[in-house]
Enzyme design. Sequence first.
Site, PDB file in Angstrom:
ATOM      1  N   TYR A 136      26.465  24.113  55.580  1.00  0.00           N
ATOM      2  CA  TYR A 136      27.850  24.536  55.807  1.00  0.00           C
ATOM      3  C   TYR A 136      27.994  25.282  57.138  1.00  0.00           C
ATOM      4  O   TYR A 136      29.007  25.932  57.380  1.00  0.00           O
ATOM      5  CB  TYR A 136      28.321  25.477  54.687  1.00  0.00           C
ATOM      6  CG  TYR A 136      28.719  24.814  53.373  1.00  0.00           C
ATOM      7  CD1 TYR A 136      27.943  23.812  52.806  1.00  0.00           C
ATOM      8  CD2 TYR A 136      29.851  25.231  52.691  1.00  0.00           C
ATOM      9  CE1 TYR A 136      28.290  23.245  51.589  1.00  0.00           C
ATOM     10  CE2 TYR A 136      30.211  24.666  51.470  1.00  0.00           C
ATOM     11  CZ  TYR A 136      29.422  23.675  50.929  1.00  0.00           C
ATOM     12  OH  TYR A 136      29.767  23.115  49.721  1.00  0.00           O
ATOM     13  N   LYS A 186      14.145  19.817  49.704  1.00  0.00           N
ATOM     14  CA  LYS A 186      13.925  18.364  49.675  1.00  0.00           C
ATOM     15  C   LYS A 186      12.933  18.102  50.797  1.00  0.00           C
ATOM     16  O   LYS A 186      13.195  17.331  51.723  1.00  0.00           O
ATOM     17  CB  LYS A 186      15.274  17.641  49.868  1.00  0.00           C
ATOM     18  CG  LYS A 186      15.201  16.129  49.736  1.00  0.00           C
ATOM     19  CD  LYS A 186      14.789  15.633  48.358  1.00  0.00           C
ATOM     20  CE  LYS A 186      14.554  14.140  48.388  1.00  0.00           C
ATOM     21  NZ  LYS A 186      13.971  13.627  47.127  1.00  0.00           N
ATOM     22  N   ASP A 219      16.431  16.871  43.593  1.00  0.00           N
ATOM     23  CA  ASP A 219      16.647  15.813  42.604  1.00  0.00           C
ATOM     24  C   ASP A 219      15.892  16.138  41.313  1.00  0.00           C
ATOM     25  O   ASP A 219      16.424  16.005  40.204  1.00  0.00           O
ATOM     26  CB  ASP A 219      16.253  14.431  43.171  1.00  0.00           C
ATOM     27  CG  ASP A 219      14.893  14.407  43.870  1.00  0.00           C
ATOM     28  OD1 ASP A 219      14.292  15.494  44.059  1.00  0.00           O
ATOM     29  OD2 ASP A 219      14.432  13.300  44.221  1.00  0.00           O
ATOM     30  N   ASP A 243      25.578  24.435  45.918  1.00  0.00           N
ATOM     31  CA  ASP A 243      26.931  24.031  45.507  1.00  0.00           C
ATOM     32  C   ASP A 243      26.850  22.976  44.414  1.00  0.00           C
ATOM     33  O   ASP A 243      27.505  23.068  43.369  1.00  0.00           O
ATOM     34  CB  ASP A 243      27.687  23.478  46.725  1.00  0.00           C
ATOM     35  CG  ASP A 243      29.063  22.971  46.338  1.00  0.00           C
ATOM     36  OD1 ASP A 243      29.762  23.691  45.604  1.00  0.00           O
ATOM     37  OD2 ASP A 243      29.428  21.851  46.754  1.00  0.00           O
ATOM     38  N   ASP A 247      27.635  23.261  40.009  1.00  0.00           N
ATOM     39  CA  ASP A 247      28.555  22.474  39.177  1.00  0.00           C
ATOM     40  C   ASP A 247      27.788  21.885  37.992  1.00  0.00           C
ATOM     41  O   ASP A 247      28.301  21.804  36.869  1.00  0.00           O
ATOM     42  CB  ASP A 247      29.232  21.350  39.977  1.00  0.00           C
ATOM     43  CG  ASP A 247      30.659  21.720  40.400  1.00  0.00           C
ATOM     44  OD1 ASP A 247      30.897  22.908  40.709  1.00  0.00           O
ATOM     45  OD2 ASP A 247      31.535  20.822  40.419  1.00  0.00           O
TER      46      ASP A 247
HETATM   47  C1  IPM Z   1      32.482  26.237  45.535  1.00  0.00           C
HETATM   48  C2  IPM Z   1      33.429  25.222  46.088  1.00  0.00           C
HETATM   49  C3  IPM Z   1      33.528  25.364  47.600  1.00  0.00           C
HETATM   50  C4  IPM Z   1      32.150  25.196  48.181  1.00  0.00           C
HETATM   51  C5  IPM Z   1      34.506  24.388  48.242  1.00  0.00           C
HETATM   52  C6  IPM Z   1      35.878  24.527  47.665  1.00  0.00           C
HETATM   53  C7  IPM Z   1      34.508  24.476  49.737  1.00  0.00           C
HETATM   54  O1  IPM Z   1      33.060  23.945  45.720  1.00  0.00           O
HETATM   55  O2  IPM Z   1      32.706  27.441  45.729  1.00  0.00           O
HETATM   56  O3  IPM Z   1      31.505  25.847  44.886  1.00  0.00           O
HETATM   57  O4  IPM Z   1      31.692  24.071  48.395  1.00  0.00           O
HETATM   58  O5  IPM Z   1      31.516  26.216  48.440  1.00  0.00           O
HETATM   59 MN    MN Z   2      31.358  23.877  44.373  1.00  0.00          MN
END
Ligand code: IPM
Ligand code: MN
Length: 349
Positions: A136, A186, A219, A243, A247
């Site tokens: 990022y 990785k 992975d 990130d 999720d």
């Molecule tokens: C998170 C979100 C953000 C990220 C996005 C919205 C830019 O997905 O906080 O996990 O990738 O950091």
């Molecule tokens: Mn995210």
Amino acid sequence: MPSSIAPHNIALIPGDGIGIAVVSAAMAVADRAAPGLLRTQTFPWSCDHYLQTGRMMPEDGIDTLRQFDAIFLGAVGWPARVPDDVSLHGLLLPIRKAFVQYANIRPHRLLPGVDGPLKAREFDILCIRENTEGEYAGAGGRVHQGTPDEVAVETAVFTRAGVERILRFGFEQAMGRRRMLASVTKSNAQRHSMVFWDQVTRDLAAEYPQVQVSHYHVDAISARMVMAPDTLDVVVASNLFGDILTDLGAAIQGGLGYAASANIDPTRKNPSMFEPVHGSAPDIAHLGIANPIAAIWSLAMMLEHLGEAPTAARIMAAVEATTARGIGTTPGLHKTDDITAAIIAALEE
Ligand code: IPM
Ligand code: MN
């Protein structure tokens, strides 16, 4: 009752979509748990604000936020109105970078009464995501735009200072938990940055002989988080890997409605920011069914950061008592307001 003499000054950025409802739910809980403990100021920075002013936040937005003890954010983004790369690079991402919130902490465990998708019920993973550089970093560009010769480059940037501080933070967290640290790379494919990350992990491991260190490729650890999540404790990953893994972590804990996060500047020179992991969810924004638990859990993380651990613990106990009764455990079954009211009632039991 407030345990400190002065209230904490909190900048509220409800943002977009369900961010508005969940921030208001979290503040209602804060008000009842510890009246007067937080002094809040709300900023309307959002996609609507962008459409009205041409900016997600004013030019001096960062300087304004710097005056606060912490920032509490709902969600940013409404892609049908403002492209995501514009809204996120205008608000959320610059805050993380400007305030050197290099540690993004995301806990993944099942609350009582929540049926996750896994057979495993006992897991407690703390993901530590690097939050200011890596994939990022923003280094890159496009040339020959719109032509067949177009080139787009997005370079990940890993600095020794950046990698060392996030891993050190992970080791310190592990020392206060089950003393296991999984370092995610990785390095079989990415031979520069990720081999470097492995090297820094090994160097630091020598300083923390009590911590059991494992090296995983991203992975492989994705599969492990599903197949054997109970074997993981602290997981440290780069910005993008973290990130994605968080999720996945949210999914195994029952969904994004439970995933809390803290963007921390461990040096405490700058305000830290607390936000649920879920986004603005425009599709359900007007239905009143957003689960406020991720935001309320993030509030508890903020209170703990501010030195209000007993209040944070009371709030988490109320959340757990509520989910144990089956409230807030099935998507869409209970309204945001009803879940919030149940948590407030549990606070008073
Ligand atoms: C998170 C979100 C953000 C990220 C996005 C919205 C830019 O997905 O906080 O996990 O990738 O950091
Ligand atoms: Mn995210």
